[in-house]
Motif scaffolding. Structure first.
Motif, PDB file in Angstrom:
ATOM      1  N   HIS A   1      -3.568   4.133   7.039  1.00  0.00           N
ATOM      2  CA  HIS A   1      -4.357   2.972   6.569  1.00  0.00           C
ATOM      3  C   HIS A   1      -4.081   2.590   5.121  1.00  0.00           C
ATOM      4  O   HIS A   1      -5.007   2.379   4.336  1.00  0.00           O
ATOM      5  N   SER A   2      -2.852   2.498   4.706  1.00  0.00           N
ATOM      6  CA  SER A   2      -2.491   1.985   3.380  1.00  0.00           C
ATOM      7  C   SER A   2      -2.885   2.889   2.224  1.00  0.00           C
ATOM      8  O   SER A   2      -2.839   2.469   1.075  1.00  0.00           O
ATOM      9  N   ASN A   3      -3.286   4.125   2.514  1.00  0.00           N
ATOM     10  CA  ASN A   3      -3.681   5.032   1.438  1.00  0.00           C
ATOM     11  C   ASN A   3      -2.939   6.354   1.546  1.00  0.00           C
ATOM     12  O   ASN A   3      -2.722   6.868   2.639  1.00  0.00           O
ATOM     13  N   GLY A   4      -2.569   6.885   0.398  1.00  0.00           N
ATOM     14  CA  GLY A   4      -1.887   8.167   0.367  1.00  0.00           C
ATOM     15  C   GLY A   4      -0.392   8.082   0.584  1.00  0.00           C
ATOM     16  O   GLY A   4       0.266   9.102   0.796  1.00  0.00           O
ATOM     17  N   TYR A   5       0.179   6.893   0.486  1.00  0.00           N
ATOM     18  CA  TYR A   5       1.611   6.750   0.772  1.00  0.00           C
ATOM     19  C   TYR A   5       2.495   7.348  -0.312  1.00  0.00           C
ATOM     20  O   TYR A   5       3.618   7.776  -0.038  1.00  0.00           O
ATOM     21  N   SER A   6       2.021   7.409  -1.541  1.00  0.00           N
ATOM     22  CA  SER A   6       2.819   8.067  -2.581  1.00  0.00           C
ATOM     23  C   SER A   6       2.997   9.541  -2.245  1.00  0.00           C
ATOM     24  O   SER A   6       4.108  10.092  -2.334  1.00  0.00           O
ATOM     25  N   LEU A   7       1.911  10.192  -1.842  1.00  0.00           N
ATOM     26  CA  LEU A   7       2.000  11.606  -1.469  1.00  0.00           C
ATOM     27  C   LEU A   7       2.787  11.774  -0.175  1.00  0.00           C
ATOM     28  O   LEU A   7       3.631  12.678  -0.064  1.00  0.00           O
ATOM     29  N   ALA A   8       2.542  10.904   0.799  1.00  0.00           N
ATOM     30  CA  ALA A   8       3.252  11.004   2.081  1.00  0.00           C
ATOM     31  C   ALA A   8       4.760  10.853   1.883  1.00  0.00           C
ATOM     32  O   ALA A   8       5.563  11.618   2.447  1.00  0.00           O
TER      33      ALA A   8
END
Length: 277
Positions: free
Chosen positions: A117-124
Motif C-alpha cells: 500500500h505505497s508504504n515501506g518501499y524504501s526498506l522493501a
C-alpha cells in the motif's frame, strides 16, 4: 514501476492515498486533480499513469476534473517523474467523524490490505535489491508470483465499502466512531491519531491473517517486529473503531461487499496509544 515498465498501479496508488485519507473524517471524495512532472514529453508513459488515476477515481466514485503536466528536462533525470494528487471531499458538519465519540469497550475492526500500500518501499527495495540482490523478474514461491508483480499490487480503495456502512446507520447513533488509514508509521502511528484523551487501543497479534509478502520481507531482511510494525501495514490497510453492539453486523456487511475484515482489538482506558497483547 520503472523496472517493470508498468506505471498504471502508481496512478491508482496516488488516488488511493488521497481518497482513503479523505474518508477518515467521514468525507465522501468528490473530485481529484493530478500533477505530473517529467524530463520529456512521453505520451505512452503519461497515458499509463493517467489510466491508473482514472481507474482509481472510478473505484472511489470521484471525478478527475483536471491536472497539470510539467516538462522539466533540467530538473529530472531520464526515466524519472514526479507525481502528486489532490482530493476534495464533502461531509455534513454533524456527520464528521473525529474520534470524540470513542468509548471504552468499542471494537477495532481491521480491513484487509492488498500488500504494501505505497508504504515501506524504501526498506522493501533495500532488502530485495541491495541486501538480497534479487530482480523484479525473479519468481518467489512463497508469494506465488514475481517480485515485481507483488510489489506493484495497487493500494486498496476503501471508499465505497466504508461509505455504505456510514450511510446504513443513522448518524445520531454514532455507530462508527473512529476511522484510520494505515499508512506510514503503521498501526502504532496511525490509530492513536483518532483516539480521544484517556482512551487506549489494545491490538491482538494473530487476530488477522498477514499476507505472505510481509513475512518474506521480514525473514529476508532480518527485520525486527517493532520495525515491521512501524514501517508496514502488515495486512491491515484501514481501521474502523465501532460500537461493540454493531461490530458483528458491520463486519458481515463488509464481508458481503468482498472486503475481508477482522476484529483485531478493543478500546480501553489509558493513554492514547496502541498496546500489543
Amino acid at each position: 514501476a520503472g523496472l517493470m515498465n508498468k506505471h498504471d498501479p502508481v496512478g491508482i496508488d496516488l488516488v488511493a492515498m488521497s481518497v482513503n485519507d479523505c474518508l477518515c473524517t467521514g468525507g465522501e471524495p468528490l473530485l481529484f486533480l493530478d500533477y505530473l512532472a517529467l524530463p520529456k514529453d512521453d505520451p505512452p508513459l503519461i497515458k499509463a499513469i493517467i489510466k491508473g488515476i482514472s481507474d482509481g477515481c472510478i473505484e472511489a466514485d470521484c471525478a478527475l476534473v483536471g491536472g497539470e503536466t510539467a516538462v522539466l528536462p533540467d530538473f529530472y533525470q531520464p526515466g524519472d517523474y514526479d507525481l502528486a494528487g489532490f482530493c476534495t471531499g464533502v461531509v455534513e458538519r454533524e456527520h464528521i467523524i473525529d474520534g470524540r465519540a470513542i468509548q471504552t469497550g468499542d471494537i477495532v475492526l481491521g480491513l484487509a490490505s492488498t500488500g504494501l500500500h505505497s508504504n515501506g518501499y524504501s526498506l522493501a527495495r533495500k532488502i530485495v535489491f541491495e541486501h538480497a540482490g534479487l530482480k523484479v523478474t525473479d519468481h518467489v514461491p512463497e508469494l506465488g508470483r514475481t517480485i515485481g508483480e507483488e510489489l506493484l499490487q495497487p493500494t486498496r480503495i476503501y471508499v465505497k465499502a466504508v461509505q455504505n456502512i456510514l450511510n446504513h446507520y443513522p448518524i445520531k447513533k454514532r455507530v462508527v466512531r473512529g476511522l484510520a488509514h494505515i499508512t506510514g508509521e503503521g498501526l502504532p502511528g496511525n490509530v492513536p491519531r483518532v483516539l480521544p484523551p484517556g482512551k487506549r487501543v489494545f491490538l491482538r497479534r494473530g487476530s488477522w491473517p498477514i499476507p505472505p509478502v510481509f513475512g518474506w520481507l521480514q525473514k529476508l531482511g532480518e527485520v525486527e517486529q517493532a520495525e515491521m510494525d512501524k514501517v508496514f501495514n502488515n495486512g491491515i490497510g484501514f481501521v474502523m473503531i465501532v460500537s461493540s453492539f454493531y461490530a458483528e453486523s458491520i463486519q458481515r456487511q463488509l464481508n458481503e461487499q468482498g472486503l475481508p475484515s477482522y476484529v483485531i482489538g478493543e478500546v480501553r482506558d489509558g493513554d492514547a496509544e496502541v498496546e500489543w497483547v
